[in-house]
Design a protein around this motif. Sequence first.
Motif, short mmCIF file in Angstrom:
data_model
loop_
_atom_site.label_atom_id
_atom_site.label_comp_id
_atom_site.label_asym_id
_atom_site.label_seq_id
_atom_site.Cartn_x
_atom_site.Cartn_y
_atom_site.Cartn_z
N GLU A 112 37.29 39.02 38.89
CA GLU A 112 36.54 39.57 40.04
C GLU A 112 36.17 41.02 39.78
O GLU A 112 35.07 41.47 40.12
CB GLU A 112 37.43 39.57 41.29
N LEU A 113 37.10 41.77 39.18
CA LEU A 113 36.86 43.20 38.94
C LEU A 113 35.79 43.37 37.87
O LEU A 113 34.91 44.24 37.99
CB LEU A 113 38.17 43.88 38.55
N ALA A 114 35.83 42.52 36.86
CA ALA A 114 34.79 42.57 35.81
C ALA A 114 33.42 42.27 36.42
O ALA A 114 32.42 42.92 36.07
CB ALA A 114 35.12 41.57 34.70
N ALA A 115 33.39 41.33 37.36
CA ALA A 115 32.12 40.98 38.01
C ALA A 115 31.58 42.18 38.80
O ALA A 115 30.36 42.41 38.85
CB ALA A 115 32.31 39.77 38.92
N LEU A 116 32.46 42.96 39.39
CA LEU A 116 32.02 44.16 40.13
C LEU A 116 31.39 45.17 39.19
O LEU A 116 30.39 45.82 39.53
CB LEU A 116 33.21 44.82 40.86
N VAL A 117 31.96 45.30 38.01
CA VAL A 117 31.41 46.25 37.03
C VAL A 117 30.02 45.79 36.59
O VAL A 117 29.06 46.57 36.56
CB VAL A 117 32.35 46.41 35.81
N ILE A 118 29.90 44.50 36.27
CA ILE A 118 28.60 43.96 35.84
C ILE A 118 27.56 44.16 36.96
O ILE A 118 26.41 44.54 36.69
CB ILE A 118 28.70 42.46 35.49
N ALA A 119 27.98 43.91 38.20
CA ALA A 119 27.04 44.07 39.33
C ALA A 119 26.55 45.52 39.41
O ALA A 119 25.37 45.77 39.65
CB ALA A 119 27.74 43.68 40.63
N GLN A 120 27.44 46.47 39.15
CA GLN A 120 27.04 47.89 39.18
C GLN A 120 26.07 48.20 38.04
O GLN A 120 25.14 48.98 38.21
CB GLN A 120 28.28 48.78 39.05
N LEU A 121 26.31 47.59 36.88
CA LEU A 121 25.41 47.85 35.74
C LEU A 121 24.01 47.29 36.04
O LEU A 121 23.00 47.88 35.66
CB LEU A 121 25.97 47.23 34.45
N LYS A 122 23.98 46.18 36.76
CA LYS A 122 22.68 45.61 37.17
C LYS A 122 22.03 46.54 38.18
O LYS A 122 20.84 46.87 38.07
CB LYS A 122 22.87 44.22 37.78
N LYS A 123 22.81 46.98 39.17
CA LYS A 123 22.28 47.85 40.23
C LYS A 123 21.71 49.14 39.63
O LYS A 123 20.71 49.67 40.11
CB LYS A 123 23.42 48.18 41.20
#
Length: 221
Positions: free
Chosen positions: A204-215
């Motif tokens: 879940e935490l890795a997914a948050l990082v990826i979401a930020q990189l997309k944002k």
Amino acid sequence: MEKVEVTWHDHAVTRADREHLNGHRGCVVWFTGLSGCGKSTIANLVDRQLHEQGAHTFLLDGDNVRHGLNPSTAMLATSHDADFATRFGLGFGPADREENIRRIGAVADLFCQAGLITLAAFVSPYRKDRDLVRQRLESSGAVGDFIEVFVDTPLDVCESRDPKGLYKKARAGELKGMTGIDDPYEAPLNAEITLAGGSAAAEELAALVIAQLKKRGIVGS
Ligand SMILES: Nc1ncnc2c1ncn2[C@@H]1O[C@H](COP(=O)(O)OS(=O)(=O)O)[C@@H](OP(=O)(O)O)[C@H]1O
Ligand SMILES: Nc1ncnc2c1ncn2[C@@H]1O[C@H](COP(=O)(O)OP(=O)(O)O)[C@@H](O)[C@H]1O
């Protein structure tokens, strides 16, 4: 002080050329936190996922970098004389940690200029040293090139994980200068991303990082 003549040369292939070829921007995603907080686990998950999406990445990870770029005096002494090993070997004293992070910051900067999404996972306990890496990245590139990720896992959780037995040794007085025990950890004041490393799954935490990189427009959605 010895005067050393060195001159900066611009490269024929620019960062923009490399980013164009890679199809995304370079940046440094810097994971910081206590030993056992989950830096390495989360950074590896992010690395794997980005790699599978076709991004150009590289992971610089604490223990591994201390085997090559920044070895201890004892490691260096196996191939160099004692004076050399003492001069260049790094341990965990405050100045050694400062130099560890300074060298890694310089390498991360080069990787960023190579257009790579550079993941760095280091305890990096001192705010000043992390801020210097940020400044280096922002002055050689731009604001936004350094993304600080605070893996905010409580000490008691890290200590209960203790995968390398270091906290146990530190509590027993067999290891001096352990971050969080008898050496300080200075939490970031303005991290771009803070992860609750003690209460959510690493995925879940890795997914948050990826979401930020997309944002932030570093990778496509
Ligand atoms: N005294 C002390 N304090 C903290 N950590 C210690 C210490 N001695 C050895 N280790 C192990 O070294 C890993 C941390 O290396 P780093 O290069 O990330 O440290 S630092 O940023 O220079 O503080 C760290 O790895 P992680 O557990 O992956 O964080 C530990 O395994
Ligand atoms: N979010 C999490 N939840 C539960 N356990 C985790 C989590 N993240 C990491 N771990 C576990 O904690 C231990 C330390 O993780 P690691 O990534 O090696 O930490 P660090 O690199 O910060 O020292 C490992 O055994 C790992 O599987």
